[in-house]
Design an enzyme around this catalytic site. Structure first.
Site, short mmCIF file in Angstrom:
data_model
loop_
_atom_site.label_atom_id
_atom_site.label_comp_id
_atom_site.label_asym_id
_atom_site.label_seq_id
_atom_site.Cartn_x
_atom_site.Cartn_y
_atom_site.Cartn_z
N SER A 129 0.83 -1.20 0.00
CA SER A 129 0.00 0.00 0.00
C SER A 129 0.86 1.25 0.00
O SER A 129 2.07 1.20 0.20
CB SER A 129 -0.90 0.01 1.23
OG SER A 129 -0.14 0.36 2.37
N LYS A 130 0.22 2.37 -0.22
CA LYS A 130 0.88 3.66 -0.25
C LYS A 130 1.68 3.90 1.04
O LYS A 130 2.78 4.40 1.02
CB LYS A 130 -0.21 4.72 -0.43
CG LYS A 130 0.27 6.15 -0.32
CD LYS A 130 -0.89 7.08 -0.56
CE LYS A 130 -0.66 8.49 -0.07
NZ LYS A 130 0.49 8.77 0.73
N ARG A 131 1.08 3.50 2.14
CA ARG A 131 1.72 3.67 3.44
C ARG A 131 3.09 2.99 3.53
O ARG A 131 4.00 3.49 4.17
CB ARG A 131 0.82 3.11 4.56
CG ARG A 131 -0.43 3.90 4.77
CD ARG A 131 -0.22 5.07 5.74
NE ARG A 131 -1.24 6.09 5.55
CZ ARG A 131 -1.04 7.29 5.00
NH1 ARG A 131 0.17 7.64 4.60
NH2 ARG A 131 -2.01 8.14 4.86
N ASP A 132 3.19 1.81 2.89
CA ASP A 132 4.45 1.06 2.96
C ASP A 132 5.57 1.84 2.30
O ASP A 132 6.71 1.84 2.75
CB ASP A 132 4.31 -0.30 2.27
CG ASP A 132 3.21 -1.12 2.90
OD1 ASP A 132 3.19 -1.18 4.15
OD2 ASP A 132 2.38 -1.66 2.17
N GLY A 133 5.23 2.50 1.22
CA GLY A 133 6.22 3.28 0.50
C GLY A 133 6.74 4.42 1.38
O GLY A 133 7.94 4.64 1.50
#
Length: 518
Positions: A273-277
């Site tokens: 997900s975006k958060r992981d990035g």
RNA sequence: GCUCCCAUCGUCUAGUCAGGUCAGGACGCCAGGUUUUCAUCCUGGUAACAGGGGUUCAAAUCCCCUUGGGAGUACCA
């Protein structure tokens, strides 16, 4: 001579049609890019067509700029569509919101054939049922059992239904899942799958706002656009039975399905997900994206210095492999090598390190000239610095092996451009001795005598001076490097001196001696 | 919870469909070599068939169970 068989094959493959159908709700995730890539590779390999369809049936989730972002991202990646919102084509329009009035007839068809029914339950009512079921650790589903007790046309007289609709009561149309059957499906990647119909729920096909849901629009459009292969993410697998039933209800031929495994977080579990990035410091989007609402910016592969070919290459190998040990593939090579049979079944954890490695491979494959041009542009825009093409070329040749991205050249090359502002303390302690100032000044005087200040001339002079004075190579060169570079890094000293020139070399040596005195 | 999918080194994966090479490669990591430093480069090393049962002369490979992971479970796609 063309054999009949190859003619048939040609005829068949010309009719291969695949689509990538994103929803314009924000930037495209790299998982989506990979799905599109696999569609593209599959289509091109077969000589077929690749279609871009925008699925914007949810008016509440429309995000300005998302459509442009999607097209720009594919352009950057080198993925070209044969038909779509930009390219046009004879099966348009390619934006579902513009096909709005086409869906009503198909809903009507299902209603008439008894495969669908009107439902008047409000969103709030359904919400209440779900919450109640939740507290009992159950799941509310609108199915064979529950639909008998809910507010829908199955439990009413035709007259009552007509009256409600005439009165303007909001309604949706739901698909009537057949009872007691088993839905048999075939997935190109997973094989045969079978589901009992009673576990399925009566999905909404037509929303109260007059728009179809994904499920309906998707089937109708794929049929109308003559899509032959639906290649999409695994998150759609649970809705495959519904889609199969829908095709059957319409009496249409089904396309073939292939559900791609998901891209997972590099660490831990779950979908990328975006958060992981943000958390792990790598982009999850091809291009940078600025959210128009929050103003928040998410980084992109392009802006982070990735080459599109490296990005595409990396993505292609995440879930697919050629069966050989080749890892570097151009787009044409990917098209040639690709096959759905070699797509894995299990999810792939995304590895940012390997992504960087791919970029490094592409970088070192380029000529010094090409890299130098990119770097000059970078220096100009990021550092407001201009250096000559000749100097850039020399520097790039010396240090390109040590970087993965063009922007990393700066850190490796700064000493070619600026004299050291400080001197690494550890090196000073180890390499700067009491006799060093005199030795370096003596060496400087030797270097001063060189007229043609090339790396080889410098090397020769330094070496003979070391021999004449019976000194050790290591001690002298490291002390000299300290003065010229300020740190224990960088390429061959002779090369560095040639690039910065005689005047600068001598000035650095003398300034360094002076600076290290105090 | 329920439905469906999946399971080989830390990671990406080959090998599985048509059982029979010390389970191969790449990334990462570690060590050695080269080098005036650092990096590159070269050489080597580390490290996996989730567990249990079956079938078989023989199982990573076929079957079953367990465990683990993932997805879905919206008038979102």
């Amino acid at each position: 001579m063309v054999s009949l068989q190859s003619k048939i094959q040609e005829f068949m493959s010309e009719n291969i049609r695949v689509r990538f159908a994103p929803s314009p709700t924000g930037p495209l995730h790299i998982g989506g890019v990979r799905t599109a890539l696999y569609n593209y590779l599959f289509a091109k390999k077969a000589g077929g067509k690749m279609i871009l369809r925008i699925e914007d049936t949810d008016q509440t989730r429309f995000v300005p700029g998302a459509e442009q972002y999607i097209m720009e991202a594919f352009k950057w990646c080198g993925i070209q569509f044969d038909e779509g919102i930009n390219e046009g084509g004879k099966y348009g329009p390619y934006r579902q919101s513009e096909r709005k009035n086409m869906y009503a007839d198909y809903v009507e068809q299902l209603l008439k054939s008894g495969n669908a029914y009107y439902a008047f339950d409000t969103a709030e009512e359904l919400d209440t049922y779900r919450k109640a079921a939740d507290t009992d650790k159950q799941t509310f589903i609108y199915n064979t059992e529950s639909r008998k007790k809910l507010h829908n046309s199955l439990n009413m007289s035709e007259a009552d239904v007509k009256k409600l609709i005439a009165d303007g009561t909001p309604y949706v149309v739901r698909f009537l899942i057949p009872e007691n059957t088993s839905v048999e499906m075939k997935d190109l990647i997973r094989g045969e799958i079978s589901v009992k119909s009673e576990t399925l729920d009566d999905k909404v096909l037509y929303k109260s706002d007059g728009m179809p849901t994904y499920h309906l629009a998707n089937i109708v459009d794929d049929h109308l656009m003559k899509i032959t292969h639906v290649i999409r993410g695994e998150e759609w697998l649970p809705s495959l039975p519904l889609h199969v039933l829908l095709y059957q209800a319409f009496g249409w031929n089904m396309p073939q399905f292939a559900h791609l495994p998901l891209l997972l977080k590099p660490d831990g579990n779950g979908k990328l997900s975006k958060r992981d990035g943000d958390r792990l410091g790598f982009p999850v989007f091809p291009l940078q994206w600025k959210d128009p609402k929050s103003g928040e910016t998410s980084s992109g592969y392009r802006e982070n210095g990735y080459y599109p070919a490296a990005f595409v290459n990396m993505l292609a190998l995440l879930g697919w492999n050629p069966g050989s040990e080749q890892e570097i593939f151009s787009m044409d090579e990917l098209i040639e090598a690709f096959s759905l049979e070699r797509v894995g079944k299990s999810g792939s954890k995304f590895d940012p390190e390997k992504a960087k490695w791919f970029n490094h491979q592409y970088l070192i494959k380029k000529t010094d000239q090409e890299i130098a041009e990119e770097w000059i542009a970078w220096l100009k825009s990021e550092k407001q610095l201009e250096i000559t093409a000749d100097k850039a070329l020399k520097i790039v040749g010396l240090i390109k092996e040590r970087v993965q991205f063009v922007h990393e050249l700066w850190n490796e090359a700064i000493f070619f451009i600026e004299a050291p502002e400080s001197y690494d303390e550890k090196v000073v302690k180890k390499r700067w001795k009491a006799e060093s100032p005199n030795q370096m000044e003596s060496l400087a005087q030797q270097l001063e005598t060189i007229t043609d200040f090339t790396a080889s001339a410098v090397d020769e002079k330094v070496k003979s001076w070391i021999t004449d004075n019976e000194l050790s190579m290591g001690a002298v060169m490291n002390a000299l490097r300290l003065l010229l570079v300020g740190a224990p890094k960088g390429p061959h000293l002779g090369d560095i001196m040639e690039v910065i020139g005689k005047t600068e070399s001598l000035s650095r040596i003398r300034e360094g001696i002076h600076a290290l005195q105090s």
